[in-house]
Design a protein around this motif. Structure first.
Motif, short mmCIF file in Angstrom:
data_model
loop_
_atom_site.label_atom_id
_atom_site.label_comp_id
_atom_site.label_asym_id
_atom_site.label_seq_id
_atom_site.Cartn_x
_atom_site.Cartn_y
_atom_site.Cartn_z
N GLU A 78 31.76 59.91 21.40
CA GLU A 78 31.65 61.36 21.47
C GLU A 78 32.24 61.89 22.78
OE1 GLU A 78 28.28 64.92 21.26
OE2 GLU A 78 27.69 62.80 21.20
N GLY A 79 32.94 63.01 22.69
CA GLY A 79 33.49 63.61 23.90
C GLY A 79 34.76 64.38 23.62
N THR A 80 35.46 64.70 24.70
CA THR A 80 36.64 65.55 24.61
C THR A 80 37.89 64.82 25.07
OG1 THR A 80 36.23 66.42 26.84
CG2 THR A 80 35.27 67.64 24.99
N GLN A 81 39.02 65.36 24.64
CA GLN A 81 40.33 64.82 25.02
C GLN A 81 41.27 65.99 25.25
OE1 GLN A 81 41.95 62.17 22.05
NE2 GLN A 81 44.03 62.31 22.87
N HIS A 82 41.99 65.96 26.36
CA HIS A 82 42.95 67.01 26.71
C HIS A 82 44.33 66.35 26.85
CE1 HIS A 82 39.65 69.81 27.92
NE2 HIS A 82 39.06 68.66 28.20
N GLU A 83 45.35 67.05 26.37
CA GLU A 83 46.70 66.50 26.48
C GLU A 83 47.70 67.62 26.79
OE1 GLU A 83 48.28 63.37 23.67
OE2 GLU A 83 49.74 64.94 23.26
N VAL A 84 48.54 67.40 27.78
CA VAL A 84 49.62 68.33 28.13
C VAL A 84 50.94 67.58 28.02
CG1 VAL A 84 50.65 69.72 29.97
CG2 VAL A 84 48.17 69.71 29.67
N ARG A 85 51.89 68.19 27.33
CA ARG A 85 53.21 67.56 27.15
C ARG A 85 54.30 68.57 27.52
NH1 ARG A 85 55.84 63.54 23.66
NH2 ARG A 85 57.99 64.20 23.29
N ASP A 107 37.13 62.34 28.20
CA ASP A 107 35.77 62.33 28.72
C ASP A 107 34.83 61.97 27.57
OD1 ASP A 107 33.49 62.60 30.18
OD2 ASP A 107 33.52 64.80 30.26
N ARG A 108 34.59 60.67 27.40
CA ARG A 108 33.77 60.16 26.30
C ARG A 108 32.43 59.66 26.83
NH1 ARG A 108 36.86 58.96 21.78
NH2 ARG A 108 38.86 60.04 21.90
N ALA A 109 31.49 59.43 25.89
CA ALA A 109 30.16 58.98 26.27
C ALA A 109 30.18 57.55 26.81
CB ALA A 109 29.22 59.07 25.07
N GLU A 110 31.13 56.73 26.37
CA GLU A 110 31.27 55.33 26.76
C GLU A 110 30.18 54.46 26.14
OE1 GLU A 110 34.04 55.37 27.84
OE2 GLU A 110 34.35 56.56 29.63
N LEU A 111 30.40 53.15 26.14
CA LEU A 111 29.45 52.18 25.62
C LEU A 111 28.93 51.33 26.78
CD1 LEU A 111 28.00 50.68 23.35
CD2 LEU A 111 30.05 49.26 23.09
N ILE A 112 27.64 51.44 27.04
CA ILE A 112 27.02 50.68 28.12
C ILE A 112 25.87 49.86 27.53
CG2 ILE A 112 25.85 50.77 30.34
CD1 ILE A 112 27.14 53.48 30.81
N GLU A 113 25.93 48.56 27.68
CA GLU A 113 24.88 47.68 27.19
C GLU A 113 24.28 46.92 28.37
OE1 GLU A 113 26.54 45.16 24.25
OE2 GLU A 113 26.98 46.79 22.84
N SER A 114 22.98 46.87 28.44
CA SER A 114 22.32 46.19 29.54
C SER A 114 22.23 44.69 29.27
CB SER A 114 20.92 46.76 29.76
OG SER A 114 20.14 46.59 28.59
N GLY A 115 22.08 43.91 30.31
CA GLY A 115 21.97 42.47 30.17
C GLY A 115 22.08 41.84 31.54
#
Length: 218
Positions: A78-85, A107-115
C-alpha cells in the motif's frame, strides 16, 4: 500457476490549445487486479502530459501519480508512486534522435518481519533514469536503431537490519528492421543488460537476441 486478470476503467480530456505547436492531455484510470480469482490490488492513477512541437524538435513533459491499495494479504504494497518524465525528439534526415529523463519516487508500507536477524523487504525505491536512442533510415526499407539507457535505484533502509539496496542497471540495444512489403517486415535485435546490486545474489547480466517478423498495416 495462478491466473492474473485485469479490469481497467479510464477517462481523459484534451484541453484546447494551439494544436499545431502544443498538445495537452489529462487522464485518470482505475485498475483492479485479480490473482487466482481473488482480489490482489486496486490502483488509481492520474496523469498529465504536455507536448511542444516545432520544426526543429519535439519536447514533452509528463507527471503521473499512482495510489496502490492491495488486499489484506499484500498490505505492505500500500502507498503512493510519483513519476516525472521529460523527453525530446529531433529529426534531421535520415537521422532521428530521442532522449528522456525519468524521476520516480515510491512511498509504500514495506514488509517488516521480526526475528533473530530481522527481515526487511523494500518496495519504495527512488529511481532516476536517462536514455537515448538514435535511428538511421538512409537506405530504402531499412531502419537501424541503437539505444542506451541507465537506471539507478535507491531503496529505503529500515533500522540497519541489512545493507541498503542500491541498484544500477545499464542496457544497450541494437535493432535492424527491414520492410519487405507494405504488410511484412523482418526484425533482428540484440540487447545487453547489466544489473549491479549491492545485495548478494541480485546482480546479473543478460544477453538477448530476437529475430522475427511483423505482419499487418506497418
Amino acid at each position: 500457476t495462478s491466473d492474473l486478470n485485469l479490469l481497467q476503467v479510464g477517462a481523459g480530456i484534451e484541453p484546447f490549445l494551439d494544436r499545431e505547436t502544443w498538445h495537452a492531455s489529462i487522464n485518470t484510470n482505475i485498475s483492479s487486479l485479480y490473482l487466482g480469482g481473488a482480489e490482489y490490488e486496486t490502483v488509481v492513477s492520474t496523469g498529465t502530459r504536455i507536448v511542444k512541437t516545432s520544426e526543429a524538435f519535439t519536447a514533452g513533459f509528463r507527471y503521473s501519480f499512482f495510489y496502490h491499495e492491495p488486499s489484506s494479504d499484500f498490505s505492505y504494497l500500500e502507498g503512493t508512486q510519483h513519476e516525472v518524465r521529460i523527453d525530446g525528439e529531433k529529426h534531421w534526415s535520415p537521422w532521428m534522435l530521442r532522449s528522456h529523463v525519468v524521476f520516480e519516487y515510491n512511498d509504500r508500507a514495506e514488509l517488516i518481519e521480526s526475528g533473530e536477524s530481522g527481515v526487511y523487504t523494500r518496495f519504495s525505491p527512488s529511481r532516476q533514469q536517462i536514455g537515448m536512442d538514435i535511428q538511421w533510415s538512409g537506405a530504402a526499407r531499412h531502419v537501424l536503431t541503437m539505444s542506451f539507457d541507465w537506471r539507478g535505484s535507491l531503496y529505503d533502509e529500515e533500522n540497519g537490519i541489512d545493507p541498503q539496496r542500491i541498484e544500477k542497471r545499464s542496457r544497450t540495444r541494437t535493432q535492424w528492421r527491414y520492410r519487405s512489403t507494405r504488410h511484412l517486415a523482418f526484425v533482428a535485435q540484440w540487447e545487453y543488460l547489466d544489473n549491479d546490486v549491492t545485495l548478494e545474489g541480485y546482480s546479473y547480466t543478460r544477453n538477448q537476441i530476437r529475430v522475427g517478423c511483423e505482419f499487418g498495416n506497418i
